[in-house]
Scaffold this motif. Structure first.
Motif, PDB file in Angstrom:
ATOM      1  N   ILE A 198       0.844  -1.196   0.000  1.00  0.00           N
ATOM      2  CA  ILE A 198       0.000   0.000   0.000  1.00  0.00           C
ATOM      3  C   ILE A 198       0.879   1.247   0.000  1.00  0.00           C
ATOM      4  O   ILE A 198       2.076   1.182   0.281  1.00  0.00           O
ATOM      5  N   VAL A 199       0.241   2.374  -0.322  1.00  0.00           N
ATOM      6  CA  VAL A 199       0.906   3.654  -0.115  1.00  0.00           C
ATOM      7  C   VAL A 199      -0.050   4.541   0.677  1.00  0.00           C
ATOM      8  O   VAL A 199      -1.248   4.566   0.420  1.00  0.00           O
ATOM      9  N   ARG A 200       0.515   5.236   1.681  1.00  0.00           N
ATOM     10  CA  ARG A 200      -0.267   6.225   2.415  1.00  0.00           C
ATOM     11  C   ARG A 200       0.159   7.605   1.931  1.00  0.00           C
ATOM     12  O   ARG A 200       1.349   7.882   1.791  1.00  0.00           O
ATOM     13  N   LEU A 201      -0.845   8.434   1.646  1.00  0.00           N
ATOM     14  CA  LEU A 201      -0.556   9.780   1.135  1.00  0.00           C
ATOM     15  C   LEU A 201      -0.928  10.789   2.212  1.00  0.00           C
ATOM     16  O   LEU A 201      -2.057  10.760   2.719  1.00  0.00           O
ATOM     17  N   GLU A 202       0.008  11.652   2.562  1.00  0.00           N
ATOM     18  CA  GLU A 202      -0.233  12.643   3.608  1.00  0.00           C
ATOM     19  C   GLU A 202       0.100  14.038   3.110  1.00  0.00           C
ATOM     20  O   GLU A 202       1.228  14.283   2.657  1.00  0.00           O
ATOM     21  N   ALA A 203      -0.883  14.931   3.202  1.00  0.00           N
ATOM     22  CA  ALA A 203      -0.582  16.345   2.967  1.00  0.00           C
ATOM     23  C   ALA A 203       0.087  16.842   4.244  1.00  0.00           C
ATOM     24  O   ALA A 203      -0.427  16.630   5.332  1.00  0.00           O
ATOM     25  N   VAL A 204       1.268  17.446   4.132  1.00  0.00           N
ATOM     26  CA  VAL A 204       1.989  17.873   5.332  1.00  0.00           C
ATOM     27  C   VAL A 204       2.193  19.382   5.311  1.00  0.00           C
ATOM     28  O   VAL A 204       2.263  20.008   4.238  1.00  0.00           O
ATOM     29  N   GLN A 205       2.269  19.938   6.502  1.00  0.00           N
ATOM     30  CA  GLN A 205       2.455  21.380   6.610  1.00  0.00           C
ATOM     31  C   GLN A 205       3.380  21.673   7.780  1.00  0.00           C
ATOM     32  O   GLN A 205       3.236  21.103   8.862  1.00  0.00           O
ATOM     33  N   ASP A 206       4.348  22.537   7.549  1.00  0.00           N
ATOM     34  CA  ASP A 206       5.278  22.910   8.594  1.00  0.00           C
ATOM     35  C   ASP A 206       5.378  24.433   8.533  1.00  0.00           C
ATOM     36  O   ASP A 206       6.105  24.973   7.698  1.00  0.00           O
ATOM     37  N   GLY A 207       4.614  25.101   9.383  1.00  0.00           N
ATOM     38  CA  GLY A 207       4.536  26.558   9.275  1.00  0.00           C
ATOM     39  C   GLY A 207       3.910  26.923   7.950  1.00  0.00           C
ATOM     40  O   GLY A 207       2.828  26.428   7.615  1.00  0.00           O
ATOM     41  N   ALA A 208       4.618  27.731   7.181  1.00  0.00           N
ATOM     42  CA  ALA A 208       4.074  28.169   5.907  1.00  0.00           C
ATOM     43  C   ALA A 208       4.369  27.155   4.795  1.00  0.00           C
ATOM     44  O   ALA A 208       3.825  27.247   3.701  1.00  0.00           O
ATOM     45  N   ARG A 209       5.247  26.196   5.108  1.00  0.00           N
ATOM     46  CA  ARG A 209       5.648  25.240   4.060  1.00  0.00           C
ATOM     47  C   ARG A 209       4.608  24.138   3.913  1.00  0.00           C
ATOM     48  O   ARG A 209       4.172  23.559   4.900  1.00  0.00           O
ATOM     49  N   LYS A 210       4.245  23.853   2.673  1.00  0.00           N
ATOM     50  CA  LYS A 210       3.350  22.735   2.410  1.00  0.00           C
ATOM     51  C   LYS A 210       4.113  21.674   1.632  1.00  0.00           C
ATOM     52  O   LYS A 210       5.096  21.966   0.954  1.00  0.00           O
ATOM     53  N   GLY A 211       3.637  20.486   1.762  1.00  0.00           N
ATOM     54  CA  GLY A 211       4.300  19.415   1.019  1.00  0.00           C
ATOM     55  C   GLY A 211       3.444  18.164   0.999  1.00  0.00           C
ATOM     56  O   GLY A 211       2.291  18.163   1.435  1.00  0.00           O
ATOM     57  N   LEU A 212       4.052  17.110   0.471  1.00  0.00           N
ATOM     58  CA  LEU A 212       3.352  15.838   0.340  1.00  0.00           C
ATOM     59  C   LEU A 212       4.301  14.732   0.775  1.00  0.00           C
ATOM     60  O   LEU A 212       5.478  14.718   0.387  1.00  0.00           O
ATOM     61  N   ARG A 213       3.782  13.843   1.642  1.00  0.00           N
ATOM     62  CA  ARG A 213       4.605  12.715   2.096  1.00  0.00           C
ATOM     63  C   ARG A 213       3.923  11.419   1.684  1.00  0.00           C
ATOM     64  O   ARG A 213       2.695  11.307   1.760  1.00  0.00           O
ATOM     65  N   LEU A 214       4.721  10.470   1.217  1.00  0.00           N
ATOM     66  CA  LEU A 214       4.189   9.163   0.796  1.00  0.00           C
ATOM     67  C   LEU A 214       4.901   8.074   1.571  1.00  0.00           C
ATOM     68  O   LEU A 214       6.131   8.104   1.694  1.00  0.00           O
ATOM     69  N   ILE A 215       4.137   7.141   2.075  1.00  0.00           N
ATOM     70  CA  ILE A 215       4.725   6.031   2.824  1.00  0.00           C
ATOM     71  C   ILE A 215       4.312   4.730   2.138  1.00  0.00           C
ATOM     72  O   ILE A 215       3.127   4.395   2.097  1.00  0.00           O
ATOM     73  N   PHE A 216       5.294   4.058   1.563  1.00  0.00           N
ATOM     74  CA  PHE A 216       5.042   2.796   0.841  1.00  0.00           C
ATOM     75  C   PHE A 216       5.366   1.633   1.769  1.00  0.00           C
ATOM     76  O   PHE A 216       6.456   1.591   2.354  1.00  0.00           O
ATOM     77  N   GLU A 217       4.441   0.686   1.878  1.00  0.00           N
ATOM     78  CA  GLU A 217       4.678  -0.457   2.769  1.00  0.00           C
ATOM     79  C   GLU A 217       4.362  -1.766   2.072  1.00  0.00           C
ATOM     80  O   GLU A 217       3.358  -1.873   1.370  1.00  0.00           O
ATOM     81  N   ASP A 218       5.243  -2.723   2.271  1.00  0.00           N
ATOM     82  CA  ASP A 218       4.943  -4.074   1.790  1.00  0.00           C
ATOM     83  C   ASP A 218       5.361  -5.081   2.855  1.00  0.00           C
ATOM     84  O   ASP A 218       6.072  -4.732   3.807  1.00  0.00           O
ATOM     85  N   HIS A 219       4.889  -6.312   2.693  1.00  0.00           N
ATOM     86  CA  HIS A 219       5.285  -7.380   3.615  1.00  0.00           C
ATOM     87  C   HIS A 219       6.062  -8.436   2.853  1.00  0.00           C
ATOM     88  O   HIS A 219       5.892  -9.631   3.059  1.00  0.00           O
ATOM     89  N   GLY A 220       6.902  -7.964   1.953  1.00  0.00           N
ATOM     90  CA  GLY A 220       7.714  -8.861   1.128  1.00  0.00           C
ATOM     91  C   GLY A 220       8.953  -9.334   1.869  1.00  0.00           C
ATOM     92  O   GLY A 220       9.026  -9.245   3.100  1.00  0.00           O
ATOM     93  N   PRO A 221       9.944  -9.791   1.106  1.00  0.00           N
ATOM     94  CA  PRO A 221      11.139 -10.393   1.722  1.00  0.00           C
ATOM     95  C   PRO A 221      12.051  -9.386   2.419  1.00  0.00           C
ATOM     96  O   PRO A 221      12.964  -9.792   3.148  1.00  0.00           O
ATOM     97  N   GLY A 222      11.809  -8.083   2.202  1.00  0.00           N
ATOM     98  CA  GLY A 222      12.687  -7.095   2.823  1.00  0.00           C
ATOM     99  C   GLY A 222      13.977  -6.911   2.045  1.00  0.00           C
ATOM    100  O   GLY A 222      14.223  -7.596   1.052  1.00  0.00           O
ATOM    101  N   ILE A 223      14.778  -5.968   2.500  1.00  0.00           N
ATOM    102  CA  ILE A 223      16.034  -5.661   1.801  1.00  0.00           C
ATOM    103  C   ILE A 223      17.183  -6.081   2.709  1.00  0.00           C
ATOM    104  O   ILE A 223      17.272  -5.638   3.861  1.00  0.00           O
ATOM    105  N   ALA A 224      18.062  -6.950   2.187  1.00  0.00           N
ATOM    106  CA  ALA A 224      19.154  -7.476   3.013  1.00  0.00           C
ATOM    107  C   ALA A 224      20.155  -6.369   3.348  1.00  0.00           C
ATOM    108  O   ALA A 224      20.570  -6.210   4.482  1.00  0.00           O
TER     109      ALA A 224
END
Lengths: 134, 136
Positions: A60-86
Motif C-alpha cells: 500500500i501507499v499512504r498519502l499525507e498532505a503535510v504542513q510545517d509553518g508556511a511550508r506545504k508538502g506531500l509525504r508518501l509512505i510505501f509499505e509491503d510485507h515482502g522479503p525485505g532488503i538485506a
C-alpha cells in the motif's frame, strides 16, 4: 500543527501504479509544487511503487498532505510485507539490482525527493517514506 | 487490451504515446513495433512522448530496448517531444538514454530520419554506378 490527512491506496498491479502516479500528481499540484518538482516527485513515486509491486509482492501507499509553518508538502509512505532488503546500503547504490532492472529506482528516487527513508527487516517487509516540500 | 497505434509515414514509423502506459502496454508496443519494422522495411522510428507527464526507469528502459532492437533491424529510433521537466527529472534520476537519439519535435525528428535515408540512397546509387562501370 493539524493532524495530517491520510489516505491509502493499494499497489497490487501495474494499473495501480498508474493510479498512484495520477493521485500523487493531483496532490502535489494541490500542495503548490511547481511543474518540475511535481514531475520529480511523481517519478520518484512511480519508482518506489514499482519496487513495492515487483520486490515486495504488492502493498500500500499512504498519502499525507503535510504542513510545517508556511511550508506545504506531500509525504508518501510505501509499505509491503515482502522479503525485505538485506543490505539497504547496497540497494541504494546506483546500478545495483537484483531484479534485472537498471538499478536506478531507489538511488535515483532519493535524488528526486527532499526526504527519503527506508526501513526494512529481512522476512518482514519494507517501508519507504518520501516527501517533497514546496 | 488497449494498444498503441503505429502509423507508417513514408519509410518511417510514427508512434504517439498519449496514455499513461502500464507495463503490459509497453511490452505489447515493443512486440508490435518490431513486427511492423520487419513487415514494412522502415528505416526510421519516431516516438512522440510529448503527452507523457513522466518517464520513469521502466519507460526509459522500454525506449532503450526499442532503440536497440530497431537498430538490429536496421531502423533508427528518434524520441521526440520530451517535456523539459521530464528531461530534468530523467537526468537527476540517472537515466540518460544513451542509446536513443532525441529531437525537439516530430518535424526535426523526421529531418534526422530523412537525412539518414538520403545517406543510404547515396551509397546505393554509388554502388550502382560502380557496378555499371565494372560491367563495361
Amino acid at each position: 500543527m493539524n493532524a495530517p490527512v491520510t489516505d491509502t491506496m493499494p499497489i497490487q498491479s501495474s494499473d495501480d501504479i498508474v493510479r498512484v502516479r495520477q493521485e500523487v500528481r493531483r496532490r502535489a499540484a494541490a500542495a503548490g509544487l511547481g511543474i518540475v518538482d511535481q514531475t520529480k516527485f511523481v517519478t520518484a513515486a512511480s519508482e518506489i511503487a514499482r519496487n513495492t509491486l515487483d520486490y515486495g509482492g504488492g502493498g500500500i501507499v499512504r498519502l499525507e498532505a503535510v504542513q510545517d509553518g508556511a511550508r506545504k508538502g506531500l509525504r508518501l509512505i510505501f509499505e509491503d510485507h515482502g522479503p525485505g532488503i538485506a543490505s539497504i546500503d547496497l540497494a541504494l547504490t546506483d546500478g545495483y539490482t537484483t531484479g534485472g532492472g537498471l538499478g536506478l529506482g531507489l538511488s535515483g528516487s532519493r535524488r528526486l525527493c527532499n526526504e527519503f527513508a527506508i526501513e526494512s527487516k529481512p522476512g518482514e517487509g519494507t517501508r519507504v517514506t518520501i516527501a517533497r516540500w514546496k | 487490451m488497449e494498444r498503441i497505434p503505429i502509423l507508417k509515414m513514408g519509410r518511417a514509423l510514427l508512434i504517439t504515446i498519449q496514455v499513461d502506459m502500464h507495463d503490459q502496454m509497453a511490452i505489447a508496443l515493443e512486440e508490435d513495433l518490431t513486427t511492423r519494422i520487419a513487415q514494412t522495411g522502415a528505416k526510421g522510428v519516431l516516438i512522440d512522448i510529448s503527452s507523457l507527464e513522466i518517464v520513469d526507469s521502466f519507460i526509459g528502459r522500454m525506449l532503450d530496448n526499442i532503440a536497440a532492437v530497431s537498430r538490429v533491424l536496421d531502423a533508427e529510433t528518434v524520441v521526440v517531444g520530451m517535456r523539459p521537466a521530464v528531461a530534468i527529472t530523467l537526468v537527476e534520476l540517472g537515466l540518460t538514454l544513451q542509446g536513443v537519439k532525441t529531437a525537439l519535435n516530430v518535424e526535426r525528428g523526421f529531418e534526422l530520419i530523412s537525412r539518414r535515408l538520403a545517406e543510404i540512397e547515396t551509397v546505393v546509387v554509388e554502388i550502382g554506378a560502380e557496378d555499371e562501370r565494372s560491367g563495361d
